[in-house]
Scaffold this motif. Structure first.
Motif, PDB file in Angstrom:
ATOM      1  N   LYS A  59      45.343  34.289  34.565  1.00 49.54           N
ATOM      2  CA  LYS A  59      45.609  34.211  36.000  1.00 49.54           C
ATOM      3  C   LYS A  59      46.104  35.565  36.485  1.00 49.54           C
ATOM      4  CE  LYS A  59      46.486  29.319  35.705  1.00 49.54           C
ATOM      5  NZ  LYS A  59      46.140  29.199  34.308  1.00 49.54           N
ATOM      6  N   ASP A 108      47.776  38.048  39.583  1.00 53.15           N
ATOM      7  CA  ASP A 108      48.487  38.115  40.854  1.00 53.15           C
ATOM      8  C   ASP A 108      47.538  38.747  41.873  1.00 53.15           C
ATOM      9  OD1 ASP A 108      48.529  40.892  40.410  1.00 53.15           O
ATOM     10  OD2 ASP A 108      50.658  40.946  39.953  1.00 53.15           O
ATOM     11  N   ARG A 140      48.520  32.862  42.283  1.00 52.28           N
ATOM     12  CA  ARG A 140      47.681  33.322  41.185  1.00 52.28           C
ATOM     13  C   ARG A 140      46.230  32.946  41.440  1.00 52.28           C
ATOM     14  NH1 ARG A 140      51.411  35.963  40.584  1.00 52.28           N
ATOM     15  NH2 ARG A 140      52.721  36.265  38.769  1.00 52.28           N
ATOM     16  N   TYR A 141      45.321  33.785  40.927  1.00 51.44           N
ATOM     17  CA  TYR A 141      43.878  33.575  41.016  1.00 51.44           C
ATOM     18  C   TYR A 141      43.313  33.546  39.600  1.00 51.44           C
ATOM     19  CZ  TYR A 141      44.414  35.297  45.827  1.00 51.44           C
ATOM     20  OH  TYR A 141      44.797  35.485  47.129  1.00 51.44           O
ATOM     21  N   THR A 142      42.254  32.758  39.388  1.00 48.35           N
ATOM     22  CA  THR A 142      41.583  32.772  38.088  1.00 48.35           C
ATOM     23  C   THR A 142      40.306  33.602  38.215  1.00 48.35           C
ATOM     24  OG1 THR A 142      40.274  30.781  38.512  1.00 48.35           O
ATOM     25  CG2 THR A 142      42.445  30.473  37.486  1.00 48.35           C
TER      26      THR A 142
END
Length: 93
Positions: free
Chosen positions: A21, A23, A64-66
């Motif tokens: 993940k 930021d 958070r981004y995947t």
């Protein structure tokens, strides 16, 4: 599989502890490295007004981004065109 409040299916890559993940800054760097230049501030704005990639938010500040969600968003924004006139027609609509 998780479900959103609207009962739409939601893949569990956001809740999977083994999925990396990013930021917001790392997500912007990731997208830029994949050929979609974008600034951290643009992702910040898109989280507020919409139009950005799906993200995970825990509490008031933890975002958070995947990689998978970033790739899906990037691919969905990509258009294949054969000439610049096609872009002008699409923008006029």
């Amino acid at each position: 599989m998780l479900t959103t409040p609207a009962n739409t299916p939601f893949d569990d890559d956001l809740s999977d502890d083994d999925t990396p993940k990013f930021d917001t800054r790392a997500a912007a760097d990731y997208l830029t490295g994949k050929g979609t230049p974008i600034a951290k501030k643009t992702l910040d704005k898109m989280r507020s007004v919409g139009g950005g990639p799906v993200f995970l938010k825990i509490g008031p500040r933890f975002v958070r981004y995947t990689p998978r969600r970033l790739d899906i968003w990037r691919i969905n924004r990509t258009r294949i065109v054969h000439s610049t006139s096609e872009l002008q027609v699409a923008q006029a609509r």
